[in-house]
Structures are given as C-alpha cells and as structure tokens.
Design a protein around this motif. Structure first.
Motif, mmCIF file in Angstrom:
data_model
loop_
_atom_site.group_PDB
_atom_site.id
_atom_site.type_symbol
_atom_site.label_atom_id
_atom_site.label_comp_id
_atom_site.label_asym_id
_atom_site.label_seq_id
_atom_site.Cartn_x
_atom_site.Cartn_y
_atom_site.Cartn_z
ATOM 1 N N GLU A 187 0.823 -1.210 0.000
ATOM 2 C CA GLU A 187 0.000 0.000 0.000
ATOM 3 C C GLU A 187 0.860 1.264 0.000
ATOM 4 O O GLU A 187 0.591 2.212 0.732
ATOM 5 C CB GLU A 187 -0.957 0.001 1.189
ATOM 6 C CG GLU A 187 -2.118 -0.945 1.039
ATOM 7 C CD GLU A 187 -3.011 -0.646 -0.167
ATOM 8 O OE1 GLU A 187 -3.228 0.529 -0.509
ATOM 9 O OE2 GLU A 187 -3.472 -1.617 -0.782
ATOM 10 N N GLY A 188 1.903 1.258 -0.808
ATOM 11 C CA GLY A 188 2.752 2.433 -0.969
ATOM 12 C C GLY A 188 3.872 2.565 0.040
ATOM 13 O O GLY A 188 4.711 3.445 -0.071
ATOM 14 N N SER A 189 3.900 1.703 1.043
ATOM 15 C CA SER A 189 4.951 1.757 2.059
ATOM 16 C C SER A 189 5.932 0.612 1.841
ATOM 17 O O SER A 189 5.512 -0.539 1.700
ATOM 18 C CB SER A 189 4.366 1.630 3.470
ATOM 19 O OG SER A 189 3.524 2.720 3.756
ATOM 20 N N PRO A 190 7.223 0.911 1.824
ATOM 21 C CA PRO A 190 8.209 -0.168 1.710
ATOM 22 C C PRO A 190 8.054 -1.165 2.864
ATOM 23 O O PRO A 190 7.684 -0.790 3.978
ATOM 24 C CB PRO A 190 9.556 0.552 1.798
ATOM 25 C CG PRO A 190 9.269 1.979 1.461
ATOM 26 C CD PRO A 190 7.851 2.223 1.920
ATOM 27 N N LEU A 191 8.337 -2.426 2.587
ATOM 28 C CA LEU A 191 8.202 -3.477 3.599
ATOM 29 C C LEU A 191 8.955 -3.118 4.874
ATOM 30 O O LEU A 191 8.445 -3.313 5.978
ATOM 31 C CB LEU A 191 8.687 -4.820 3.039
ATOM 32 C CG LEU A 191 8.577 -6.022 3.968
ATOM 33 C CD1 LEU A 191 7.138 -6.254 4.412
ATOM 34 C CD2 LEU A 191 9.131 -7.258 3.286
ATOM 35 N N LYS A 192 10.144 -2.560 4.725
ATOM 36 C CA LYS A 192 10.954 -2.179 5.897
ATOM 37 C C LYS A 192 10.199 -1.178 6.780
ATOM 38 O O LYS A 192 10.257 -1.246 8.004
ATOM 39 C CB LYS A 192 12.287 -1.594 5.431
ATOM 40 C CG LYS A 192 13.257 -1.306 6.528
ATOM 41 C CD LYS A 192 14.594 -0.852 5.981
ATOM 42 C CE LYS A 192 15.578 -0.599 7.093
ATOM 43 N NZ LYS A 192 16.895 -0.205 6.587
ATOM 44 N N GLU A 193 9.474 -0.267 6.143
ATOM 45 C CA GLU A 193 8.690 0.722 6.893
ATOM 46 C C GLU A 193 7.496 0.062 7.594
ATOM 47 O O GLU A 193 7.200 0.347 8.753
ATOM 48 C CB GLU A 193 8.201 1.807 5.936
ATOM 49 C CG GLU A 193 7.448 2.939 6.600
ATOM 50 C CD GLU A 193 7.006 3.989 5.591
ATOM 51 O OE1 GLU A 193 5.810 4.338 5.615
ATOM 52 O OE2 GLU A 193 7.845 4.436 4.786
ATOM 53 N N VAL A 194 6.801 -0.840 6.880
ATOM 54 C CA VAL A 194 5.650 -1.536 7.463
ATOM 55 C C VAL A 194 6.084 -2.327 8.696
ATOM 56 O O VAL A 194 5.363 -2.388 9.687
ATOM 57 C CB VAL A 194 4.987 -2.470 6.416
ATOM 58 C CG1 VAL A 194 3.908 -3.329 7.049
ATOM 59 C CG2 VAL A 194 4.405 -1.653 5.260
ATOM 60 N N GLY A 202 7.239 -12.336 -4.578
ATOM 61 C CA GLY A 202 7.469 -12.456 -3.151
ATOM 62 C C GLY A 202 6.314 -11.969 -2.309
ATOM 63 O O GLY A 202 6.502 -11.537 -1.169
ATOM 64 N N VAL A 203 5.115 -12.044 -2.845
ATOM 65 C CA VAL A 203 3.935 -11.569 -2.140
ATOM 66 C C VAL A 203 3.700 -12.368 -0.855
ATOM 67 O O VAL A 203 3.544 -11.793 0.223
ATOM 68 C CB VAL A 203 2.691 -11.633 -3.059
ATOM 69 C CG1 VAL A 203 1.422 -11.318 -2.288
ATOM 70 C CG2 VAL A 203 2.861 -10.690 -4.233
ATOM 71 N N LEU A 204 3.680 -13.689 -0.955
ATOM 72 C CA LEU A 204 3.424 -14.509 0.238
ATOM 73 C C LEU A 204 4.510 -14.354 1.301
ATOM 74 O O LEU A 204 4.183 -14.198 2.484
ATOM 75 C CB LEU A 204 3.226 -15.974 -0.145
ATOM 76 C CG LEU A 204 1.945 -16.279 -0.919
ATOM 77 C CD1 LEU A 204 1.882 -17.759 -1.277
ATOM 78 C CD2 LEU A 204 0.718 -15.879 -0.140
ATOM 79 N N PRO A 205 5.802 -14.360 0.933
ATOM 80 C CA PRO A 205 6.817 -14.120 1.960
ATOM 81 C C PRO A 205 6.680 -12.741 2.613
ATOM 82 O O PRO A 205 6.918 -12.599 3.817
ATOM 83 C CB PRO A 205 8.137 -14.252 1.199
ATOM 84 C CG PRO A 205 7.822 -15.169 0.061
ATOM 85 C CD PRO A 205 6.408 -14.796 -0.327
ATOM 86 N N ALA A 206 6.270 -11.734 1.851
ATOM 87 C CA ALA A 206 6.085 -10.398 2.429
ATOM 88 C C ALA A 206 4.938 -10.407 3.431
ATOM 89 O O ALA A 206 5.053 -9.854 4.533
ATOM 90 C CB ALA A 206 5.824 -9.371 1.330
ATOM 91 N N ILE A 207 3.832 -11.052 3.069
ATOM 92 C CA ILE A 207 2.695 -11.149 3.994
ATOM 93 C C ILE A 207 3.109 -11.933 5.242
ATOM 94 O O ILE A 207 2.749 -11.565 6.359
ATOM 95 C CB ILE A 207 1.474 -11.784 3.300
ATOM 96 C CG1 ILE A 207 0.948 -10.851 2.201
ATOM 97 C CG2 ILE A 207 0.370 -12.094 4.309
ATOM 98 C CD1 ILE A 207 -0.101 -11.469 1.302
ATOM 99 N N ALA A 208 3.884 -12.985 5.058
ATOM 100 C CA ALA A 208 4.360 -13.790 6.192
ATOM 101 C C ALA A 208 5.238 -12.951 7.126
ATOM 102 O O ALA A 208 5.105 -13.045 8.353
ATOM 103 C CB ALA A 208 5.118 -15.011 5.695
ATOM 104 N N LYS A 209 6.112 -12.129 6.564
ATOM 105 C CA LYS A 209 6.971 -11.275 7.399
ATOM 106 C C LYS A 209 6.132 -10.307 8.221
ATOM 107 O O LYS A 209 6.395 -10.095 9.409
ATOM 108 C CB LYS A 209 7.965 -10.491 6.534
ATOM 109 C CG LYS A 209 9.121 -11.305 6.064
ATOM 110 C CD LYS A 209 10.102 -10.455 5.267
ATOM 111 C CE LYS A 209 11.220 -11.325 4.724
ATOM 112 N NZ LYS A 209 12.194 -10.547 3.955
ATOM 113 N N VAL A 210 5.136 -9.716 7.592
ATOM 114 C CA VAL A 210 4.272 -8.776 8.313
ATOM 115 C C VAL A 210 3.479 -9.506 9.391
ATOM 116 O O VAL A 210 3.356 -9.023 10.518
ATOM 117 C CB VAL A 210 3.336 -8.021 7.334
ATOM 118 C CG1 VAL A 210 2.333 -7.169 8.092
ATOM 119 C CG2 VAL A 210 4.153 -7.155 6.376
ATOM 120 N N ALA A 211 2.961 -10.693 9.074
ATOM 121 C CA ALA A 211 2.205 -11.470 10.063
ATOM 122 C C ALA A 211 3.086 -11.819 11.264
ATOM 123 O O ALA A 211 2.644 -11.708 12.412
ATOM 124 C CB ALA A 211 1.644 -12.733 9.420
#
Length: 129
Positions: free
Chosen positions: A7-14, A65-74
């Motif tokens: 949603e416009g925010s880099p993964l590191k920021e999220v 890398g959508v699923l790994p990104a969601i997993a990291k956030v979870a």
C-alpha cells in the motif's frame, strides 16, 4: 531485486509500524483489499485469543514475493502483540483459474488441505511464534 511495497509503504517501513496502525488498519476482522508489490490481495486478519489468523481469499498478480512479504508482516504483528501462533488460511482450492505455482508453493512450504468449519476446504498452516 524487486522492491516490495505494501500500500505504498516499503516493507521495511511496514515492519516498523506501531501496534495502533495494525489494530486500526489490519486487524479489523473484515475483508480488506490491499496491494503487495504488483499483486492485489483480498484478505482478512484478526486476533483471536493468543493467535493471529491470516486468511487470504484472492491474490491477483504478483509472483515477486507476495506470500513471503505477507508472512513477514504477520510474524511482526504476532511478535508485536505477543501472540503464540499464526493460523494461515489460503482459499486456493476451488478457484475459477487456479494458480498451479501458488498451490505448489503452498504444498512445498507445509500447507495442507483441511475442511475449516464455516469456511470449507482451504490450504492451512499453523506457525508457532
């Protein structure tokens, strides 16, 4: 290297958002649509007791890398809220256009198909945090 943006925010920021952001924007126990990289995702996130429940209904596009990104956030949310586990539910059984790569990835990473009461058959994996 592809840069994942949620949603416009880099993964590191999220992965540095405060708990209040997740409580008001993500853990709403209602379906939400969000973008991860080039994918549009329909999902639902909730906390029940000491568990985070991540339910993905549809993923359009992606592959970077959508699923790994969601997993990291979870995992970040679970750690932030001091939860014991994450239950992952992916509705990829009865798709009109099944993504065979997604199914292969889910099976390779330990997801199993089970009948979830009130939801039907889905890929499922429980992760201890």
């Amino acid at each position: 290297m592809i840069k994942i943006v949620i949603e416009g925010s880099p993964l590191k920021e999220v992965l540095n958002w405060p708990e209040a952001y997740f409580d008001s924007l993500v853990l709403v126990d209602k379906p939400i649509v969000f973008t991860v990289g080039t994918a549009e995702v329909l999902g639902q996130f909730t906390q029940k007791n000491n568990e985070l429940i991540v339910e993905l209904a549809q993923i359009d596009g992606g592959g970077e890398g959508v699923l790994p990104a969601i997993a990291k956030v979870a995992k970040y949310i679970a750690k932030l809220k001091q939860l014991d586990a994450i239950s992952c539910i992916v509705h990829a059984i009865d798709c009109a256009k099944p993504n065979l790569k997604l199914r292969a990835h889910l099976e390779k990473t330990g997801f199993i198909i089970i009948n979830i009461p009130g939801k039907g058959e889905a890929y499922y994996k429980k992760i201890t945090v």
